[in-house]
Design a protein around this motif. Structure first.
Motif: not given
Length: 294
Positions: A183-197, A229-237
Protein backbone atom coordinates in the motif's frame (compact mmCIF):
# COMPACT_ATOMS: atom_id res chain seq x y z
CA UNK A 1 -75.70 -11.83 10.38
CA UNK A 2 -74.15 -14.87 12.00
CA UNK A 3 -71.72 -16.84 9.86
CA UNK A 4 -72.93 -20.21 11.14
CA UNK A 5 -76.39 -19.50 9.69
CA UNK A 6 -74.82 -19.15 6.25
CA UNK A 7 -73.17 -22.53 6.71
CA UNK A 8 -76.51 -24.06 7.78
CA UNK A 9 -78.13 -22.63 4.65
CA UNK A 10 -75.36 -23.79 2.27
CA UNK A 11 -75.35 -27.36 3.59
CA UNK A 12 -79.14 -27.64 3.53
CA UNK A 13 -79.18 -26.20 -0.01
CA UNK A 14 -76.78 -28.99 -1.08
CA UNK A 15 -78.55 -31.83 0.75
CA UNK A 16 -82.17 -30.63 0.43
CA UNK A 17 -82.86 -32.87 3.42
CA UNK A 18 -82.91 -31.67 7.04
CA UNK A 19 -81.75 -35.00 8.47
CA UNK A 20 -78.71 -35.34 6.20
CA UNK A 21 -77.84 -31.64 6.54
CA UNK A 22 -77.99 -31.84 10.35
CA UNK A 23 -75.74 -34.91 10.29
CA UNK A 24 -73.14 -33.10 8.15
CA UNK A 25 -73.25 -30.12 10.47
CA UNK A 26 -72.99 -32.37 13.56
CA UNK A 27 -76.14 -30.86 15.08
CA UNK A 28 -79.73 -32.00 15.57
CA UNK A 29 -82.59 -31.00 13.30
CA UNK A 30 -84.34 -28.50 15.63
CA UNK A 31 -81.46 -25.98 15.76
CA UNK A 32 -81.03 -26.36 11.99
CA UNK A 33 -84.73 -25.61 11.40
CA UNK A 34 -84.74 -22.66 13.78
CA UNK A 35 -81.52 -21.35 12.25
CA UNK A 36 -82.94 -21.41 8.72
CA UNK A 37 -86.10 -19.68 9.94
CA UNK A 38 -84.03 -17.00 11.69
CA UNK A 39 -82.08 -16.42 8.48
CA UNK A 40 -85.25 -16.12 6.41
CA UNK A 41 -86.75 -13.73 8.96
CA UNK A 42 -83.63 -11.56 8.89
CA UNK A 43 -83.60 -11.45 5.09
CA UNK A 44 -87.32 -11.07 4.79
CA UNK A 45 -87.52 -13.71 2.04
CA UNK A 46 -88.35 -17.40 1.83
CA UNK A 47 -85.29 -19.48 0.89
CA UNK A 48 -86.83 -22.96 0.90
CA UNK A 49 -90.11 -24.58 -0.07
CA UNK A 50 -90.53 -27.37 2.46
CA UNK A 51 -93.03 -29.94 3.52
CA UNK A 52 -92.82 -33.17 5.53
CA UNK A 53 -91.49 -34.98 2.43
CA UNK A 54 -89.95 -32.30 0.28
CA UNK A 55 -87.32 -29.52 0.53
CA UNK A 56 -86.49 -27.27 -2.44
CA UNK A 57 -84.79 -23.93 -2.98
CA UNK A 58 -86.96 -20.99 -3.97
CA UNK A 59 -85.72 -18.68 -6.77
CA UNK A 60 -84.52 -16.32 -4.05
CA UNK A 61 -82.76 -19.26 -2.39
CA UNK A 62 -80.94 -20.16 -5.61
CA UNK A 63 -79.73 -16.57 -6.02
CA UNK A 64 -78.70 -16.35 -2.36
CA UNK A 65 -76.79 -19.65 -2.53
CA UNK A 66 -74.44 -18.31 -5.22
CA UNK A 67 -73.52 -15.32 -3.05
CA UNK A 68 -73.23 -17.36 0.15
CA UNK A 69 -70.76 -19.74 -1.50
CA UNK A 70 -68.55 -16.76 -2.41
CA UNK A 71 -68.69 -15.48 1.17
CA UNK A 72 -67.89 -18.87 2.71
CA UNK A 73 -65.06 -19.43 0.25
CA UNK A 74 -63.53 -16.07 1.12
CA UNK A 75 -63.87 -16.76 4.82
CA UNK A 76 -62.13 -20.12 4.38
CA UNK A 77 -59.31 -18.54 2.34
CA UNK A 78 -58.95 -15.78 4.92
CA UNK A 79 -58.48 -18.40 7.61
CA UNK A 80 -55.93 -20.27 5.52
CA UNK A 81 -54.03 -17.04 4.90
CA UNK A 82 -53.99 -16.13 8.59
CA UNK A 83 -52.71 -19.58 9.55
CA UNK A 84 -50.04 -19.49 6.82
CA UNK A 85 -48.84 -16.06 7.91
CA UNK A 86 -48.74 -17.19 11.55
CA UNK A 87 -46.65 -20.19 10.51
CA UNK A 88 -44.26 -18.03 8.48
CA UNK A 89 -45.39 -19.55 5.18
CA UNK A 90 -47.13 -16.48 3.71
CA UNK A 91 -46.60 -12.75 3.90
CA UNK A 92 -44.23 -10.03 2.74
CA UNK A 93 -40.82 -8.85 3.87
CA UNK A 94 -39.29 -5.45 3.10
CA UNK A 95 -35.52 -5.95 3.05
CA UNK A 96 -33.04 -3.11 2.68
CA UNK A 97 -29.57 -3.40 1.18
CA UNK A 98 -26.60 -1.25 0.27
CA UNK A 99 -25.37 -1.42 -3.32
CA UNK A 100 -22.26 -3.45 -2.57
CA UNK A 101 -24.35 -6.20 -0.93
CA UNK A 102 -25.47 -7.25 -4.41
CA UNK A 103 -21.96 -8.69 -4.78
CA UNK A 104 -21.82 -10.32 -1.35
CA UNK A 105 -24.14 -12.67 0.59
CA UNK A 106 -27.48 -11.02 -0.07
CA UNK A 107 -28.46 -12.64 -3.42
CA UNK A 108 -27.69 -16.17 -2.20
CA UNK A 109 -29.66 -15.63 1.02
CA UNK A 110 -32.67 -14.20 -0.82
CA UNK A 111 -32.63 -17.04 -3.39
CA UNK A 112 -32.36 -19.71 -0.67
CA UNK A 113 -35.23 -18.14 1.24
CA UNK A 114 -37.37 -17.94 -1.90
CA UNK A 115 -36.84 -21.66 -2.50
CA UNK A 116 -37.74 -22.51 1.11
CA UNK A 117 -40.68 -20.10 1.52
CA UNK A 118 -42.17 -19.37 -1.92
CA UNK A 119 -45.33 -17.98 -0.34
CA UNK A 120 -43.48 -15.02 1.19
CA UNK A 121 -42.86 -12.05 -1.09
CA UNK A 122 -39.49 -10.34 -0.57
CA UNK A 123 -39.27 -6.71 -1.64
CA UNK A 124 -35.72 -5.38 -1.86
CA UNK A 125 -35.03 -1.67 -1.30
CA UNK A 126 -31.63 -0.12 -2.01
CA UNK A 127 -30.76 2.32 0.78
CA UNK A 128 -27.64 3.65 2.45
CA UNK A 129 -26.58 2.17 5.78
CA UNK A 130 -27.79 5.27 7.65
CA UNK A 131 -31.15 5.21 5.90
CA UNK A 132 -31.62 1.54 6.73
CA UNK A 133 -30.75 1.98 10.39
CA UNK A 134 -33.29 4.80 10.65
CA UNK A 135 -35.96 2.71 8.87
CA UNK A 136 -35.26 -0.32 11.08
CA UNK A 137 -35.53 1.75 14.25
CA UNK A 138 -38.92 3.03 13.08
CA UNK A 139 -39.98 -0.48 11.94
CA UNK A 140 -40.28 0.62 8.32
CA UNK A 141 -38.05 -2.28 7.23
CA UNK A 142 -38.11 -5.87 8.41
CA UNK A 143 -34.35 -6.32 7.98
CA UNK A 144 -31.41 -4.75 6.20
CA UNK A 145 -28.04 -5.72 4.75
CA UNK A 146 -25.77 -2.92 5.93
CA UNK A 147 -22.12 -1.92 5.92
CA UNK A 148 -21.54 -1.69 9.64
CA UNK A 149 -20.29 -3.88 12.45
CA UNK A 150 -22.24 -2.22 15.27
CA UNK A 151 -25.97 -1.48 15.38
CA UNK A 152 -27.82 0.60 17.99
CA UNK A 153 -30.28 -0.87 20.46
CA UNK A 154 -32.89 -2.24 20.08
CA UNK A 155 -31.53 -3.63 16.81
CA UNK A 156 -29.84 -7.02 16.51
CA UNK A 157 -27.48 -8.24 13.82
CA UNK A 158 -25.96 -11.29 12.17
CA UNK A 159 -22.40 -10.98 10.77
CA UNK A 160 -22.09 -11.74 7.07
CA UNK A 161 -19.31 -13.74 5.44
CA UNK A 162 -16.04 -11.86 5.64
CA UNK A 163 -14.75 -9.84 2.72
CA UNK A 164 -11.52 -7.84 2.55
CA UNK A 165 -10.12 -4.75 0.89
CA UNK A 166 -8.11 -4.69 -2.34
CA UNK A 167 -6.63 -1.89 -4.44
CA UNK A 168 -8.72 -0.71 -7.37
CA UNK A 169 -6.51 0.78 -10.09
CA UNK A 170 -7.15 2.10 -13.60
CA UNK A 171 -6.24 -0.66 -16.05
CA UNK A 172 -3.46 1.52 -17.51
CA UNK A 173 -1.82 2.11 -14.12
CA UNK A 174 1.82 1.05 -13.84
CA UNK A 175 0.97 -1.41 -11.05
CA UNK A 176 -2.33 -2.68 -12.43
CA UNK A 177 -0.84 -6.02 -13.49
CA UNK A 178 0.95 -6.72 -10.21
CA UNK A 179 0.12 -9.95 -8.38
CA UNK A 180 0.02 -7.91 -5.16
CA UNK A 181 1.30 -4.52 -4.07
CA UNK A 182 2.41 -2.74 -0.94
CA UNK A 183 0.00 0.00 0.00
CA UNK A 184 2.90 2.37 0.64
CA UNK A 185 3.69 2.19 -3.09
CA UNK A 186 0.51 4.22 -3.64
CA UNK A 187 1.30 6.87 -1.02
CA UNK A 188 1.68 9.60 -3.68
CA UNK A 189 -1.54 8.71 -5.51
CA UNK A 190 -4.83 10.57 -5.42
CA UNK A 191 -7.51 8.43 -3.76
CA UNK A 192 -11.22 8.18 -4.38
CA UNK A 193 -12.94 7.72 -1.01
CA UNK A 194 -16.29 6.52 0.24
CA UNK A 195 -18.29 9.44 1.62
CA UNK A 196 -18.29 9.26 5.43
CA UNK A 197 -21.73 10.81 5.87
CA UNK A 198 -23.34 7.89 3.99
CA UNK A 199 -21.67 5.00 5.81
CA UNK A 200 -19.07 5.98 8.45
CA UNK A 201 -17.91 2.36 8.81
CA UNK A 202 -16.92 2.13 5.14
CA UNK A 203 -14.93 5.35 5.30
CA UNK A 204 -13.33 4.61 8.66
CA UNK A 205 -12.25 1.13 7.61
CA UNK A 206 -10.35 2.54 4.64
CA UNK A 207 -8.75 5.23 6.82
CA UNK A 208 -7.69 2.51 9.28
CA UNK A 209 -5.88 0.70 6.46
CA UNK A 210 -3.97 3.86 5.57
CA UNK A 211 -3.01 4.41 9.20
CA UNK A 212 -1.78 0.83 9.54
CA UNK A 213 0.35 1.33 6.43
CA UNK A 214 1.74 4.58 7.87
CA UNK A 215 0.60 6.81 5.02
CA UNK A 216 -1.55 9.95 4.80
CA UNK A 217 -3.58 9.64 1.61
CA UNK A 218 -4.29 12.52 -0.72
CA UNK A 219 -8.03 12.37 -1.34
CA UNK A 220 -9.96 14.47 -3.83
CA UNK A 221 -13.20 12.70 -4.69
CA UNK A 222 -15.92 11.17 -2.50
CA UNK A 223 -18.72 8.84 -3.61
CA UNK A 224 -21.88 7.43 -2.02
CA UNK A 225 -21.65 3.91 -3.48
CA UNK A 226 -18.76 1.48 -3.90
CA UNK A 227 -19.76 1.02 -7.54
CA UNK A 228 -19.41 4.79 -8.04
CA UNK A 229 -15.95 4.65 -6.45
CA UNK A 230 -14.95 1.97 -8.97
CA UNK A 231 -16.44 3.99 -11.86
CA UNK A 232 -14.44 7.09 -10.87
CA UNK A 233 -11.25 5.01 -10.80
CA UNK A 234 -12.07 3.70 -14.28
CA UNK A 235 -12.38 7.32 -15.44
CA UNK A 236 -8.86 8.02 -14.19
CA UNK A 237 -9.94 10.14 -11.23
CA UNK A 238 -7.62 8.31 -8.84
CA UNK A 239 -7.15 4.94 -7.15
CA UNK A 240 -9.16 3.40 -4.32
CA UNK A 241 -9.41 0.70 -1.70
CA UNK A 242 -12.63 -1.27 -2.18
CA UNK A 243 -14.14 -4.56 -1.00
CA UNK A 244 -12.84 -7.52 -3.03
CA UNK A 245 -16.47 -8.43 -3.82
CA UNK A 246 -16.66 -5.40 -6.11
CA UNK A 247 -14.63 -7.38 -8.67
CA UNK A 248 -17.83 -9.37 -9.31
CA UNK A 249 -19.51 -6.23 -10.67
CA UNK A 250 -17.68 -6.74 -13.98
CA UNK A 251 -16.62 -3.09 -14.22
CA UNK A 252 -14.53 -2.20 -17.27
CA UNK A 253 -11.33 -0.17 -17.19
CA UNK A 254 -10.10 -1.21 -13.73
CA UNK A 255 -7.97 -3.88 -12.10
CA UNK A 256 -8.34 -5.22 -8.56
CA UNK A 257 -4.98 -5.97 -6.94
CA UNK A 258 -4.49 -7.67 -3.53
CA UNK A 259 -2.69 -5.71 -0.81
CA UNK A 260 0.52 -7.50 0.19
CA UNK A 261 0.87 -8.39 3.86
CA UNK A 262 -2.25 -6.48 4.87
CA UNK A 263 -5.59 -8.15 5.59
CA UNK A 264 -8.40 -5.97 6.85
CA UNK A 265 -11.96 -7.32 6.66
CA UNK A 266 -14.82 -5.21 5.38
CA UNK A 267 -17.80 -4.96 7.69
CA UNK A 268 -21.27 -6.20 6.85
CA UNK A 269 -24.24 -7.46 8.84
CA UNK A 270 -27.88 -8.37 8.44
CA UNK A 271 -29.74 -6.19 10.96
CA UNK A 272 -33.31 -6.24 12.31
CA UNK A 273 -35.41 -4.86 15.17
CA UNK A 274 -35.41 -7.18 18.19
CA UNK A 275 -39.05 -6.41 19.01
CA UNK A 276 -40.44 -6.84 15.49
CA UNK A 277 -39.61 -10.44 14.57
CA UNK A 278 -42.57 -11.94 12.69
CA UNK A 279 -42.72 -15.64 11.77
CA UNK A 280 -41.75 -14.73 8.19
CA UNK A 281 -38.74 -12.72 9.38
CA UNK A 282 -37.71 -15.53 11.73
CA UNK A 283 -37.67 -17.89 8.75
CA UNK A 284 -35.57 -15.39 6.78
CA UNK A 285 -33.08 -15.01 9.64
CA UNK A 286 -32.81 -18.80 9.99
CA UNK A 287 -31.95 -19.11 6.30
CA UNK A 288 -29.38 -16.33 6.58
CA UNK A 289 -27.78 -17.92 9.65
CA UNK A 290 -27.63 -21.31 7.96
CA UNK A 291 -25.89 -19.72 4.99
CA UNK A 292 -23.18 -18.23 7.19
CA UNK A 293 -22.59 -21.56 8.91
CA UNK A 294 -22.35 -23.31 5.55
Amino acid sequence: MKLYLLRYFAVLAEELHFGRAAERLAITQPPLSSGIKALEDELGVKLFERSSKHVALTPAGHAYLAEVRVVLDRVARAGETARAVAAGLRGRLDIGFTGSMVYRDMPAIVRAFGAQAPGIEVQLREMSTGEQLEALLHRQLHAGFINSSVVPEPLASLPLAEDHFVCCLPEGHAMAQAAALDLQALAAETFVMFSRDVAPSNHDNVIALFHRAGIHPHTRHAARQWLTVVALVALGMGVALVPAAMARAGAQGVRFVPIAGLHHPTVGVLAWHRDAVSPALRSFLDVAAAGQQG
